[in-house]
Design a protein around this motif. Structure first.
Motif, PDB file in Angstrom:
ATOM      1  N   GLY A  67     -19.079  -5.805  37.345  1.00 57.82           N
ATOM      2  CA  GLY A  67     -17.961  -4.874  37.324  1.00 57.82           C
ATOM      3  C   GLY A  67     -17.391  -4.590  35.948  1.00 57.82           C
ATOM      4  N   ARG A  68     -18.063  -5.024  34.894  1.00 55.51           N
ATOM      5  CA  ARG A  68     -17.547  -4.841  33.537  1.00 55.51           C
ATOM      6  C   ARG A  68     -17.915  -3.477  32.987  1.00 55.51           C
ATOM      7  NH1 ARG A  68     -17.969  -8.707  28.827  1.00 55.51           N
ATOM      8  NH2 ARG A  68     -16.404  -7.170  28.222  1.00 55.51           N
ATOM      9  N   ALA A  69     -17.057  -2.958  32.113  1.00 52.66           N
ATOM     10  CA  ALA A  69     -17.383  -1.737  31.387  1.00 52.66           C
ATOM     11  C   ALA A  69     -18.677  -1.958  30.612  1.00 52.66           C
ATOM     12  CB  ALA A  69     -16.241  -1.373  30.440  1.00 52.66           C
ATOM     13  N   THR A  70     -19.547  -0.958  30.623  1.00 50.10           N
ATOM     14  CA  THR A  70     -20.887  -1.141  30.051  1.00 50.10           C
ATOM     15  C   THR A  70     -21.296   0.062  29.218  1.00 50.10           C
ATOM     16  OG1 THR A  70     -21.572  -2.526  31.924  1.00 50.10           O
ATOM     17  CG2 THR A  70     -23.315  -1.545  30.589  1.00 50.10           C
ATOM     18  N   VAL A  71     -21.756  -0.225  28.003  1.00 51.14           N
ATOM     19  CA  VAL A  71     -22.368   0.764  27.134  1.00 51.14           C
ATOM     20  C   VAL A  71     -23.873   0.514  27.160  1.00 51.14           C
ATOM     21  CG1 VAL A  71     -22.600   1.617  24.768  1.00 51.14           C
ATOM     22  CG2 VAL A  71     -20.342   0.960  25.641  1.00 51.14           C
ATOM     23  N   MET A  72     -24.608   1.462  27.691  1.00 50.54           N
ATOM     24  CA  MET A  72     -26.067   1.354  27.716  1.00 50.54           C
ATOM     25  C   MET A  72     -26.617   1.930  26.416  1.00 50.54           C
ATOM     26  SD  MET A  72     -26.679   2.562  31.673  1.00 50.54           S
ATOM     27  CE  MET A  72     -28.203   1.639  31.901  1.00 50.54           C
ATOM     28  N   VAL A  73     -27.557   1.227  25.812  1.00 50.68           N
ATOM     29  CA  VAL A  73     -28.130   1.643  24.532  1.00 50.68           C
ATOM     30  C   VAL A  73     -29.639   1.790  24.710  1.00 50.68           C
ATOM     31  CG1 VAL A  73     -28.479   1.036  22.115  1.00 50.68           C
ATOM     32  CG2 VAL A  73     -26.298   0.523  23.222  1.00 50.68           C
ATOM     33  N   ALA A  74     -30.162   2.981  24.369  1.00 47.13           N
ATOM     34  CA  ALA A  74     -31.571   3.289  24.616  1.00 47.13           C
ATOM     35  C   ALA A  74     -32.252   3.814  23.356  1.00 47.13           C
ATOM     36  CB  ALA A  74     -31.686   4.323  25.730  1.00 47.13           C
ATOM     37  N   ASN A  75     -33.570   3.723  23.332  1.00 42.12           N
ATOM     38  CA  ASN A  75     -34.354   4.334  22.262  1.00 42.12           C
ATOM     39  C   ASN A  75     -34.465   5.840  22.500  1.00 42.12           C
ATOM     40  OD1 ASN A  75     -36.022   3.830  24.571  1.00 42.12           O
ATOM     41  ND2 ASN A  75     -37.836   4.179  23.310  1.00 42.12           N
ATOM     42  N   HIS A  76     -34.974   6.548  21.492  1.00 38.68           N
ATOM     43  CA  HIS A  76     -35.098   8.016  21.610  1.00 38.68           C
ATOM     44  C   HIS A  76     -36.436   8.436  21.021  1.00 38.68           C
ATOM     45  CE1 HIS A  76     -33.879  11.926  22.532  1.00 38.68           C
ATOM     46  NE2 HIS A  76     -32.958  12.164  21.615  1.00 38.68           N
ATOM     47  N   SER A  77     -37.454   8.475  21.879  1.00 37.91           N
ATOM     48  CA  SER A  77     -38.806   8.768  21.415  1.00 37.91           C
ATOM     49  C   SER A  77     -39.334  10.107  21.906  1.00 37.91           C
ATOM     50  CB  SER A  77     -39.766   7.670  21.887  1.00 37.91           C
ATOM     51  OG  SER A  77     -39.865   7.668  23.308  1.00 37.91           O
ATOM     52  N   SER A  78     -38.578  10.787  22.782  1.00 34.65           N
ATOM     53  CA  SER A  78     -39.120  11.975  23.441  1.00 34.65           C
ATOM     54  C   SER A  78     -38.014  12.941  23.827  1.00 34.65           C
ATOM     55  CB  SER A  78     -39.890  11.560  24.701  1.00 34.65           C
ATOM     56  OG  SER A  78     -40.213  12.685  25.500  1.00 34.65           O
ATOM     57  N   ILE A  79     -38.359  14.225  23.890  1.00 31.66           N
ATOM     58  CA  ILE A  79     -37.429  15.236  24.374  1.00 31.66           C
ATOM     59  C   ILE A  79     -37.123  15.004  25.848  1.00 31.66           C
ATOM     60  CG2 ILE A  79     -37.127  17.729  24.702  1.00 31.66           C
ATOM     61  CD1 ILE A  79     -39.032  18.089  22.279  1.00 31.66           C
ATOM     62  N   SER A  80     -38.021  14.344  26.552  1.00 33.14           N
ATOM     63  CA  SER A  80     -37.830  14.115  27.988  1.00 33.14           C
ATOM     64  C   SER A  80     -36.980  12.894  28.301  1.00 33.14           C
ATOM     65  CB  SER A  80     -39.197  13.960  28.676  1.00 33.14           C
ATOM     66  OG  SER A  80     -39.886  12.818  28.204  1.00 33.14           O
ATOM     67  N   ASP A  81     -36.469  12.200  27.282  1.00 32.97           N
ATOM     68  CA  ASP A  81     -35.708  10.966  27.524  1.00 32.97           C
ATOM     69  C   ASP A  81     -34.536  11.183  28.474  1.00 32.97           C
ATOM     70  OD1 ASP A  81     -37.358   9.426  25.926  1.00 32.97           O
ATOM     71  OD2 ASP A  81     -36.093   9.613  24.144  1.00 32.97           O
ATOM     72  N   VAL A  82     -33.775  12.257  28.260  1.00 31.71           N
ATOM     73  CA  VAL A  82     -32.602  12.499  29.097  1.00 31.71           C
ATOM     74  C   VAL A  82     -33.022  12.742  30.543  1.00 31.71           C
ATOM     75  CG1 VAL A  82     -30.670  14.071  29.544  1.00 31.71           C
ATOM     76  CG2 VAL A  82     -31.122  13.295  27.218  1.00 31.71           C
ATOM     77  N   LEU A  92     -37.147   3.259  27.077  1.00 34.75           N
ATOM     78  CA  LEU A  92     -38.164   4.058  27.767  1.00 34.75           C
ATOM     79  C   LEU A  92     -39.502   3.852  27.086  1.00 34.75           C
ATOM     80  CD1 LEU A  92     -36.289   7.358  28.566  1.00 34.75           C
ATOM     81  CD2 LEU A  92     -37.803   6.166  30.161  1.00 34.75           C
ATOM     82  N   ILE A  93     -40.490   3.491  27.881  1.00 36.97           N
ATOM     83  CA  ILE A  93     -41.839   3.232  27.384  1.00 36.97           C
ATOM     84  C   ILE A  93     -42.725   4.429  27.707  1.00 36.97           C
ATOM     85  CG2 ILE A  93     -43.833   1.697  27.534  1.00 36.97           C
ATOM     86  CD1 ILE A  93     -41.920  -0.467  28.603  1.00 36.97           C
ATOM     87  N   ASN A  94     -43.339   5.003  26.676  1.00 35.29           N
ATOM     88  CA  ASN A  94     -44.344   6.065  26.803  1.00 35.29           C
ATOM     89  C   ASN A  94     -43.787   7.437  27.168  1.00 35.29           C
ATOM     90  OD1 ASN A  94     -46.536   4.459  26.126  1.00 35.29           O
ATOM     91  ND2 ASN A  94     -46.972   3.910  28.250  1.00 35.29           N
ATOM     92  N   ALA A  95     -42.482   7.663  27.050  1.00 34.92           N
ATOM     93  CA  ALA A  95     -41.957   8.996  27.371  1.00 34.92           C
ATOM     94  C   ALA A  95     -42.546  10.062  26.457  1.00 34.92           C
ATOM     95  CB  ALA A  95     -40.438   8.998  27.274  1.00 34.92           C
ATOM     96  N   ASP A  96     -42.912   9.694  25.230  1.00 34.36           N
ATOM     97  CA  ASP A  96     -43.485  10.691  24.324  1.00 34.36           C
ATOM     98  C   ASP A  96     -44.907  11.068  24.695  1.00 34.36           C
ATOM     99  OD1 ASP A  96     -44.275   8.135  23.622  1.00 34.36           O
ATOM    100  OD2 ASP A  96     -44.066   8.427  21.473  1.00 34.36           O
ATOM    101  N   GLU A  97     -45.509  10.370  25.638  1.00 33.75           N
ATOM    102  CA  GLU A  97     -46.807  10.796  26.155  1.00 33.75           C
ATOM    103  C   GLU A  97     -46.651  12.025  27.059  1.00 33.75           C
ATOM    104  OE1 GLU A  97     -49.901   9.643  25.626  1.00 33.75           O
ATOM    105  OE2 GLU A  97     -49.163   8.231  24.117  1.00 33.75           O
ATOM    106  N   VAL A  98     -45.435  12.254  27.541  1.00 34.22           N
ATOM    107  CA  VAL A  98     -45.145  13.418  28.390  1.00 34.22           C
ATOM    108  C   VAL A  98     -44.676  14.594  27.542  1.00 34.22           C
ATOM    109  CG1 VAL A  98     -43.617  14.300  30.214  1.00 34.22           C
ATOM    110  CG2 VAL A  98     -44.654  12.029  30.429  1.00 34.22           C
TER     111      VAL A  98
END
Length: 219
Positions: free
Chosen positions: A44-59, A162-168
């Motif tokens: 139940g804690r406030a959470t900031v998710m942090v992700a890599n950015h390898s692809s236009i399809s990440d979002v 995200l793993i391999n999103a840039d393959e898409v």
């Protein structure tokens, strides 16, 4: 593997967000063999998710997974994308937060969002990082700010990758690979929540990167 499904952290998902997630899951299954780890119990804690950015399809993959978890994080997205009328309307419909300029205060909006009980998601590289510009851990340099948001909100940080999103859809292409000969596996891996305590920013960033690098090493 498939999407992990509803998490124990479920909160209400806005209608437009849920619809976009359904569309993006169709997209993901057409373009790839998608999957995700389950979302851990965040207590139940406030959470900031942090992700890599390898692809236009990440979002797209992020919204597909977040809505499936019933955990609709608001994603910080570069404000210039909001300048396109169609893209801007779409990004606003799924509650994305303009970041990096454009007259809006992304930090204030993120803090209000976290205070309301909804998570935020940040890609601290600040842009899609091409393969040849990534460091050995698979990511580009992090921009400051995400730790300060978490600190001000008394939030924990959850590393994801995200793993391999840039393959898409890679950074050099205007469109995704619409007719893939071989569908790549694209997975959203999840780390362990990080508590900030009274530590300085440097060791926190190092721990975030180490968890994300460990996920990316599974490719």
């Amino acid at each position: 593997m498939g999407f992990a499904g509803r998490s124990t952290n479920s909160i209400p998902v806005p209608g437009a967000y849920a619809f976009a997630g359904w569309v993006f899951r169709l997209f993901a299954r057409w373009m790839s063999k998608p999957g995700s780890d389950p979302l851990p119990d965040l207590n139940g804690r406030a959470t900031v998710m942090v992700a890599n950015h390898s692809s236009i399809s990440d979002v797209f993959y992020a919204i597909a997974t977040l809505s499936n978890w019933r955990y609709p994080a608001r994603c910080l997205v570069r404000y210039s994308y909001f300048g396109n009328p169609l893209m801007g309307a779409f990004l606003r419909s799924i509650d994305c937060i303009p970041a990096g300029g454009g007259g809006s205060d992304a930090t204030a909006i993120a803090l209000d969002t976290l205070a309301s009980g909804r998570p935020v998601a940040i890609m601290p590289e600040g842009r899609v990082t091409p393969r040849h510009q990534r460091e050995p851990d698979g990511m580009g340099p992090f921009r400051p700010g995400f730790i300060e948001i978490a600190r001000q909100a008394d939030a924990q940080i959850l590393p994801v990758a995200l793993i391999n999103a840039d393959e898409v859809w890679d950074s050099r292409s205007k469109l995704p690979r619409l007719l893939p000969i071989r569908r790549p596996s694209v997975t959203l891996g999840v780390g362990t929540p990080i508590q900030l305590g009274d530590r300085d920013d440097a060791p926190i960033e190092a721990e975030v990167r180490a968890q994300m690098a460990s996920i990316l090493a599974q490719a």
